[in-house]
Write an enzyme that holds these catalytic residues in place. Structure first.
Site, short mmCIF file in Angstrom:
data_model
loop_
_atom_site.label_atom_id
_atom_site.label_comp_id
_atom_site.label_asym_id
_atom_site.label_seq_id
_atom_site.Cartn_x
_atom_site.Cartn_y
_atom_site.Cartn_z
CG LEU A 1 -52.40 5.18 -2.05
CD1 LEU A 1 -52.42 3.66 -2.21
CD2 LEU A 1 -53.54 5.81 -2.85
CG ASP A 2 -56.35 8.43 2.94
OD1 ASP A 2 -55.69 9.45 2.67
OD2 ASP A 2 -57.58 8.33 2.78
CE LYS A 3 -51.58 3.25 10.46
NZ LYS A 3 -51.56 3.57 11.92
CB THR B 1 -56.14 3.90 0.98
OG1 THR B 1 -57.18 4.70 1.54
CG2 THR B 1 -56.50 3.55 -0.45
#
Length: 273
Positions: free
Chosen positions: A127-129, A131
């Protein structure tokens, strides 16, 4: 160094290398080849080009090297939602990197290493930072190989709150590329194919709640696609969303068939924004 053993029965007569290719993922097969894994058939060492009969017992013995610890130890443990002998489902907090970088060495990866006490872990949906939400982790290389490629084995669902009114559900299929000298992505005529299916769960004139299911897993995929729709995610400063304490994007549901137990594993959480 850790020695591992896998054993299975041959279903159809074939060349040993072909049997192994069908049994394991491409990545794990390449790992076995490069690590000179020892393969036994009915208790005897056999060359990979030999023909193996049906009902034969194949044992694969391979060594997993210990990884050098390059990052500082995490000062907290991950929030574990579900654990089996081979997998973890973890709820990642927002604004935490999945994998560490030199500039930002604090990450979910280090938390998992601290919990399990080893570094042979494989995060299957990064996951993105910014998210938050559910992340599936394999406890070893072989367990990871059984769910690869992940988009064919794992159903991932996301919730996001976007600006403006979205009435109709639909599918977005286009190409995403990376901006030069930037972390931003954009819809392009080239780049990598990105396919997102979205469903409208609720809406008002000011904002809408959407569920996304992805066929691909491109960096910032949902964030780029919602911006492309003209409805950026609330809290997404990078893509023009209005200000909010957190990014309103959560990986809220993960489903897969456990390849060891053959049971369906499903877990979901409530959004926290």
């Amino acid at each position: 160094m850790k020695e591992n053993e896998l054993e299975f029965k041959v279903e159809k007569k074939d060349i040993l290398s072909e049997i192994l290719k069908k049994r394991f993922s491409k990545r794990f097969y390449r790992f076995l080849k490069s690590s000179n894994a020892n393969v036994m058939v009915n208790g005897e060492a056999v060359k990979w080009y030999k023909i193996v009969d049906e009902e034969s017992i194949v044992k694969v013995i391979f060594v997993t090297p210990e990884k050098e610890i390059l990052w500082p130890k995490a000062n907290k443990l991950p929030k574990i939602m579900l654990e089996t002998d081979h997998y973890l489902i973890i709820n990642k907090e927002p604004n935490l990197l999945t994998i560490p970088t030199k500039g930002n060495p604090e990450s979910l990866y280090q938390q998992i290493v601290a919990y399990l006490g080893n570094q042979d872990i494989h995060i299957l949906n990064r996951l993105d930072k910014e998210t938050s939400g559910l992340v599936l982790v394999a406890k070893d290389r072989y367990a990871a190989s059984l769910l690869e490629p992940t988009h064919k084995h794992i159903i991932r669902k996301y919730l996001c709150k976007v600006e403006g009114k979205v009435v109709d559900s639909g599918t977005i299929s286009n190409y995403i590329d990376k901006e030069e000298n930037s972390n931003r992505r954009y819809v392009s005529s080239s780049g990598k194919l990105a396919i997102s299916h979205y469903k409208v769960l609720s809406y008002s004139d000011e904002e809408s709640l959407l569920e996304f299911v992805l066929d691909t897993g491109r960096t910032h995929q949902i964030r780029v696609h919602t911006k492309h729709m003209g409805h950026p995610i609330i809290g997404d400063k990078l893509y023009g969303g209005k200000e909010n304490p957190v990014l309103c994007l959560t990986s809220y549901s993960i489903s897969f068939i456990d390849p060891f137990s053959l049971k369906e594993i499903h877990y979901s959480i409530e959004k926290e924004w």
